[in-house]
Design a protein around this motif. Structure first.
Motif, PDB file in Angstrom:
ATOM      1  N   PRO B 365       0.817  -1.216   0.000  1.00  0.00           N
ATOM      2  CA  PRO B 365       0.000   0.000   0.000  1.00  0.00           C
ATOM      3  C   PRO B 365       0.850   1.265   0.000  1.00  0.00           C
ATOM      4  N   GLN B 366       0.179   2.387  -0.248  1.00  0.00           N
ATOM      5  CA  GLN B 366       0.855   3.671  -0.382  1.00  0.00           C
ATOM      6  C   GLN B 366       1.745   3.962   0.830  1.00  0.00           C
ATOM      7  N   ASP B 367       1.172   3.778   2.019  1.00  0.00           N
ATOM      8  CA  ASP B 367       1.970   3.945   3.218  1.00  0.00           C
ATOM      9  C   ASP B 367       2.376   2.548   3.666  1.00  0.00           C
ATOM     10  N   SER B 368       3.616   2.166   3.361  1.00  0.00           N
ATOM     11  CA  SER B 368       3.981   0.770   3.581  1.00  0.00           C
ATOM     12  C   SER B 368       3.942   0.406   5.063  1.00  0.00           C
ATOM     13  N   ALA B 369       3.975   1.414   5.942  1.00  0.00           N
ATOM     14  CA  ALA B 369       3.911   1.138   7.387  1.00  0.00           C
ATOM     15  C   ALA B 369       2.576   0.518   7.778  1.00  0.00           C
ATOM     16  N   ASP B 370       1.542   0.705   6.931  1.00  0.00           N
ATOM     17  CA  ASP B 370       0.237   0.102   7.220  1.00  0.00           C
ATOM     18  C   ASP B 370       0.336  -1.410   7.376  1.00  0.00           C
ATOM     19  N   LEU B 371       1.260  -2.016   6.621  1.00  0.00           N
ATOM     20  CA  LEU B 371       1.371  -3.480   6.645  1.00  0.00           C
ATOM     21  C   LEU B 371       1.993  -3.968   7.944  1.00  0.00           C
ATOM     22  N   ASP B 439       1.390   0.688  -4.787  1.00  0.00           N
ATOM     23  CA  ASP B 439       0.661   1.942  -4.860  1.00  0.00           C
ATOM     24  C   ASP B 439       1.617   3.072  -4.483  1.00  0.00           C
ATOM     25  N   GLU B 440       1.977   3.910  -5.461  1.00  0.00           N
ATOM     26  CA  GLU B 440       2.806   5.094  -5.217  1.00  0.00           C
ATOM     27  C   GLU B 440       4.056   4.752  -4.399  1.00  0.00           C
TER      28      GLU B 440
END
Lengths: 367, 539
Positions: B365-371, B439-440
C-alpha cells in the motif's frame, strides 16, 4: 438572505427542548419533541460531515432505552402486579440488603423503564439536533476568549473520530493483504496498535502545525493583572460551590444561598473578562446575532418556561400513569409549548447553497 | 534573511547529530532548494528555521539560528508565525479548521489581525492561488493539488517574509505539481517572498531554484551554492543533470530547455542506434473485463478492460482521483466491482482468503507502514513466514537480498522510507504472488533508493512475476515500465508500450525523452542508463 444561523442560537433552541423533555415522561409528548427536533433538522441541516449526527444520536437513544430496560429487569425493585415472568433470584449477603438481583418482572416496571429511557433518549436527540445544525468549528468561534484553548482541544478531538474510523478500515484492509482473518477479537486488538500510533502521530503533527501558525500567542500582562485574574476566578468558583450547596441543602442559612451564587457569578465573569484580555485573537467573519437568532432564542424560552412552570404547578398529563398502565393524556398547553419550537424551521434564513456541489470526501473516492 | 551560525542539531538519544555545522545565509527574495539523500537532515534544517527544532521536538541546538533578526532560541514557533510560513509534508495533517475560507483565515486570527484586513487578505489569497471556486468547500473534499495550495495559502495570508515547504509536490500528479510550482514562482517574483523548499523530485523543481543547499549527509557540513556547480557533484541529481554529466555538457544543464540546446550532437549519435525491443511476456495472469465500481453516487471506474501477462511491468498513471487506487483495491478483492469481472489467474480475488490470496496477488500500500504492526523487523518477518506457510526465515532471507543493511532487531518505525518499503516488499513477496501491485512506491524515496527499487522490480519481472505500479513518478515509469496505462475519470485513455505512450506527452514524458525527442512517436532512450548503454559507455 440565505446564511448560517449563529450556532449559539441552535444550542439554545435544543436546550429549550431538552429542558422540556427533562420535566416529563409522557411518551406522546416526548415523541412529539423528537419529531419537532427532527423536522427542524431536516429543514435547516447543512450538508457537512457533522450534520449526520442526529441519526447517530437517535440510535444511541435506542441503545439507552434498551439498557434502561435490561437494568430494570435485572436489578430494580418491581412495581405493579402484572407479573410477566420471573427470573431466578440471587440471595445477596446482608451488606447488600437493599439490592435485588432477579425475581419477578412486571409489565408496569418495564413500561416505567421504557418511559424513563425515552426521556433520556429525547434529551440525547436534542443534543444530536444541535450537533447537526451547528458546526462545532463555528461554535468554537463564538465561545469566550478565555475558554478558547479548551474549545480547540474539544474540536480537535471531534474531528479526529472520523479519521480514526478511516484508519481502522485501512488497517483491516492490510490484514487481508497479509492473508490473515479480517475479523475477530485478536484481529481487532492487533489492528488497534497501528491505528492508535497513526492517531498519535497525526495529533503531534497537528500540534506542530498549530504552533507554527501562531496558535497560543499571548499579549504581555503585568503581574498585577495576572494575580487579579487568578484571584477572581478562584473566589468565583468557591462562592459558586457554597451558593449551590446552600440552595440544595434546606438547612443552610438563607444568606449563603442566592447571594453567594450571585457573588460567585460576578467574580467568575470578571475573571473570564480579565483572562480573555490575555488572548490577542481576532475573529474572521463572526456569525451575527440578529432577529432570526433572537426569534429562535425566544422559541426556546417559551418551550422551556412552559414546562418549568407547568411542572412546578403540578399540571396533570406531564407524567404518564404506569401503575396501573393507562393511555397517557395529552395536555393541549404542553403540546403548544412544544410546537412553538418548530417555528425555527421557518423563521430562520435558508441555508446558503454551496457554489459547487459538495462531493464525497477524498478518502471515499480513493484518491 | 535567514542566518545559520555554525548550527549543529542532535536529537535526544541519537548517536550522531542530525545536522552538522550548518553555517549559511539565505538572502531575502531567494528561492533555495534543499537537496540531500533521505535522512540527511533536510526536514531537521527546515524545522529549525521556525524553531520547531528544538522547541517542539526536543534535542539540542548548538549555534544560532536567526530569521529577520529574531533568534529562534528566544522565540517560539508561534512568536515567529508572522514572518515564517511553514508548510509541512502532509498538508492534510496541518489543517485546523474544516473549510477552505476558515483555514485561510486561521493564522491571521491567531496573530490578532483586524477583521477588515483579514477579509481583504482572504479574498486576495483566494484569487492569487486560484481557490475562489472552492472557497466554501470542506477541506476533506479537495484534491491533492488543491490541498497543497490551501496549505500554502493558509500561511500566506499572514504575509510571511519567509515560506518553508517540505516536499510540496511529492504526493501530486505532474499537472498539479506544476500548478503549485507556478504559484511559488509567482510569490518569489511578485511578492519578494523568500522560499526554502526541500524536494526529492528534483526533475520538477530544479529549474526554479536560485541557489541549492546541499546536505551531503556523510558528516560534511551543508553547502549553499549556485545550482550549476552544486549539481556537478551532488549525490542526488535529476536525469537531465546525469545526462549532462554523461555527455560532458558545459555548462551543466539544469532544465530540459538548457539541455535541448546542447543535445544536437547527442541526438545524431543516437539516431542510428537501435534502442529497445519488445519484452518477452508469458501467460496472462490478470484479466479485468468491463469493470465498474462506484462510491455511492460517484463512479470511480467506468468499464475498465485490462489484461496483464507474466513478465510485464505496468505503470498505472493519471491524475489524483482518476481511479488508480480503486483499481488496485478491486484487483486484490478489497472491493467487489459493481459490474464486470476481475480474474487473477482465472479466479475472482474477492472469493480468496489467507494464503490462497497472498500466493496469487500482493499489494504494497501507499503507506507501507500500514502493513507492519510488530515492534521489531524480525517479529514482522516471522509473522510473514507463518501467514504464508513458509519455512521459518524465508522472509528474513528475502529481506537480506533486498536490503542487507537492515537490522532484524530494529523497530519498523525507525527504518528509513526506503528500508520500510523493502521490508513491506519482502513480506508481500515471500508468498510468491504471481501479481505484485505497488501503490505510489516512490514517495519520499531519493534517486539511489529509487534506482535500487527499479532493479528489484526488473528482477521480479524477469522471474515471471507481473508487476503493476500506480504512480505519478514519470522517471520511475520510464525506468521500469514495459507498458503504460493512463486512467482518466475511471476510464482507460491510453494503453501501450511505454515509449509509445510517454514520448511526446508534455506531462508523462521523462526528462531524457523530452531532451532527445524531436517529434512525437520517435524511438529514443527514456533514461540515462539507456542512453549510456546505447552509446556503449558506462552510465
Amino acid at each position: 438572505m440565505p446564511r448560517m444561523l449563529h450556532p449559539g442560537a441552535w444550542w439554545l433552541w435544543a436546550t429549550g427542548l431538552a429542558i422540556a423533555a427533562s420535566r416529563i415522561n409522557n411518551p406522546l409528548l416526548l415523541l412529539l419533541i423528537i419529531a419537532v427536533a427532527g423536522l427542524v433538522v431536516a429543514a435547516r441541516r447543512p450538508r457537512a460531515p457533522w450534520s449526520r449526527s442526529f441519526g447517530v444520536f437517535l440510535r444511541i437513544g435506542l441503545i439507552v432505552i434498551a439498557i434502561r430496560v435490561v437494568f430494570q429487569v435485572i436489578v430494580a425493585a418491581p412495581i405493579g402486579v402484572t407479573v410477566l415472568f420471573t427470573l431466578p433470584s440471587v440471595t445477596l449477603p446482608d451488606v447488600l440488603a437493599g439490592v435485588r438481583l432477579g425475581g419477578p418482572v412486571t409489565a408496569e416496571s418495564i413500561l416505567a423503564a421504557i418511559y424513563d429511557g425515552l426521556r433520556l433518549a429525547t434529551i440525547l436527540a436534542c443534543v444530536g439536533a444541535a450537533n447537526s445544525l451547528a458546526s462545532p468549528a463555528r461554535l468554537l468561534k463564538a465561545i469566550p476568549a478565555a475558554l478558547y484553548e479548551f474549545g480547540v482541544s474539544v474540536v480537535v478531538a471531534v474531528t479526529f473520530a472520523p479519521q480514526l474510523v478511516a484508519d481502522l478500515d485501512r488497517v483491516r484492509a492490510t490484514r487481508r493483504l497479509r492473508g490473515r482473518p479480517e475479523g475477530g477479537v485478536r484481529g481487532a486488538a492487533r489492528a488497534a496498535v497501528p491505528v492508535l500510533e497513526g492517531a498519535l502521530e497525526r495529533s503531534v503533527a497537528l500540534a506542530a502545525a498549530m504552533d507554527s501558525r501562531g496558535y497560543g500567542r499571548q499579549a504581555e500582562r503585568s503581574p498585577g493583572v495576572r494575580r487579579a485574574t487568578t484571584a477572581a476566578l478562584l473566589i468565583g468558583l468557591v462562592a459558586l460551590i457554597i451558593g449551590v450547596y446552600a440552595l440544595l441543602d434546606a438547612s443552610a442559612p438563607a444568606y449563603l444561598g442566592l447571594p453567594m451564587l450571585a457573588v460567585g457569578l460576578a467574580c467568575g465573569l470578571v475573571g473570564f473578562a480579565l483572562a480573555g484580555r490575555r488572548s490577542t485573537r481576532t475573529r474572521y467573519r463572526p456569525d451575527p446575532w440578529a432577529w432570526p437568532e433572537w426569534g429562535v432564542a425566544a422559541c426556546a424560552l417559551v418551550t422551556a418556561s412552559t414546562f418549568l412552570a407547568a411542572s412546578a404547578m403540578g399540571m396533570t398529563g406531564l407524567v404518564a400513569p404506569v401503575d396501573p398502565p393507562a393511555w397517557p393524556a395529552v395536555p393541549p398547553l404542553a403540546v403548544i409549548g412544544i410546537l412553538v419550537s418548530v417555528l425555527p424551521a421557518v423563521i430562520t434564513p435558508p441555508l446558503p447553497r454551496p457554489r459547487i456541489p459538495v462531493g464525497l470526501t477524498r478518502e471515499a473516492v480513493g484518491a | 534573511m535567514i542566518r545559520f551560525d555554525h548550527v549543529t542539531i542532535t536529537y535526544e538519544g541519537a548517536a550522531s547529530p542530525a545536522l552538522i555545522d550548518a553555517d549559511l545565509h539565505i538572502q531575502e527574495g531567494e528561492l533555495v532548494l534543499v537537496v540531500g539523500r533521505t535522512g540527511s537532515g533536510k526536514s531537521t534544517l527546515l524545522r529549525a528555521i521556525n524553531g520547531l527544532v528544538p522547541h517542539f521536538t526536543g534535542g539540542t541546538l548548538q549555534g544560532r539560528v536567526t530569521v529577520d533578526g529574531r533568534d529562534t532560541s528566544a522565540h517560539h514557533p508561534r512568536d515567529l508565525a508572522d514572518i515564517i510560513g511553514m508548510v509541512p509534508q502532509d498538508p492534510m495533517s496541518s489543517f485546523v479548521t474544516d473549510t477552505v475560507e476558515e483555514e485561510l483565515a486561521y493564522s491571521m486570527e491567531c496573530l490578532g489581525i483586524d477583521a477588515g484586513t483579514m477579509r481583504r487578505r482572504v479574498e486576495e489569497t483566494l484569487d492569487l492561488l486560484g481557490l475562489a471556486d472552492v472557497r466554501d468547500r470542506p477541506l476533506l473534499s479537495l484534491s491533492g493539488g488543491q490541498c497543497q495550495r490551501v496549505a500554502i495559502g493558509a500561511v500566506l495570508t499572514a504575509h510571511p517574509r519567509v515560506l518553508v515547504l517540505d516536499e510540496p509536490t511529492s504526493a501530486l500528479d505532474p499537472g498539479a505539481a506544476e500548478e503549485v510550482l507556478a504559484t511559488l514562482q509567482r510569490l518569489v517574483h511578485d511578492l519578494g517572498v523568500t522560499v526554502v523548499m526541500a524536494e526529492h523530485r528534483l526533475e520538477r523543481v530544479l529549474e526554479y531554484a536560485d541557489r541549492i543547499l546541499l546536505i551531503p549527509g556523510d558528516g560534511r557540513p551543508p553547502i549553499l551554492g549556485e545550482p550549476g556547480p552544486t549539481m556537478q557533484t551532488s549525490p542526488v541529481a535529476p536525469p537531465v543533470v546525469h545526462l549532462g554529466r554523461l555527455a560532458h555538457w558545459q555548462p551543466l544543464p539544469l532544465s530540459v530547455r538548457d539541455a535541448r540546446r546542447q543535445a544536437g550532437a547527442l541526438r545524431d549519435r543516437l539516431a542510428d542506434v537501435a534502442v529497445d525491443h519488445e519484452p518477452a511476456t508469458g501467460a496472462r495472469v490478470v484479466s479485468i473485463d468491463r469493470t465498474r465500481a462506484s462510491y455511492g453516487q460517484i463512479p470511480a471506474l467506468r468499464g475498465i478492460t485490462l489484461k496483464v501477462s507474466q513478465g510485464e511491468v505496468i505503470a498505472l498513471m493519471g491524475r489524483n482521483g482518476a481511479g488508480k487506487s480503486t483499481l488496485l483495491s478491486t484487483l486484490v478483492g478489497l472491493r467487489r466491482p459493481d459490474a464486470g469481472t476481475v480474474r487473477i489467474a482465472g479466479i475472482d480475488p474477492a472469493t480468496l482468503r489467507g494464503p490462497k490470496l497472498i500466493g496469487r496477488i500482493g499489494l504494497v500500500p501507499q503507506d507501507s507502514a500500514d502493513l507492519l504492526s510488530r515492534d521489531t523487523v524480525g517479529a514482522e518477518c516471522r509473522d510473514a513466514d507463518r501467514d504464508a506457510h513458509c519455512a521459518e526465515g524465508s522472509t528474513a532471507g528475502l529481506l537480506a537480498d533486498l536490503a542487507p543493511e537492515i537490522d532484524l532487531d530494529a523497530h519498523p518505525r525507525d527504518l528509513s522510507e526506503g528500508q520500510r518499503l523493502a521490508l513491506a516488499l519482502a513480506i508481500v513477496l515471500v508468498a510468491e504472488p504471481a501479481v505484485l501491485l505497488l501503490d505510489e512506491p516512490t514517495r519520499g524515496l531519493d534517486y539511489p533508493t529509487k534506482a535500487r527499487l527499479a532493479e528489484i522490480l526488473r528482477g521480479l519481472a524477469a522471474r515471471g512475476h507481473a508487476v503493476v505500479i500506480a504512480t505519478h513518478d514519470v522517471e520511475l515509469v520510464a525506468d521500469v515500465a514495459t507498458r503504460v496505462v493512463v486512467l482518466a475519470d475511471g476510464e482507460v485513455v491510453a494503453d501501450g508500450p511505454t515509449p509509445q505512450v510517454v514520448i511526446g506527452s508534455p506531462l508523462f514524458a521523462p526528462q531524457v525523452a523530452k531532451v532527445l525527442a524531436t517529434c512525437p512517436g520517435e524511438r529514443v532512450p527514456l533514461t540515462v542508463p539507456a542512453v549510456a548503454a546505447a552509446l556503449g559507455v558506462a552510465g
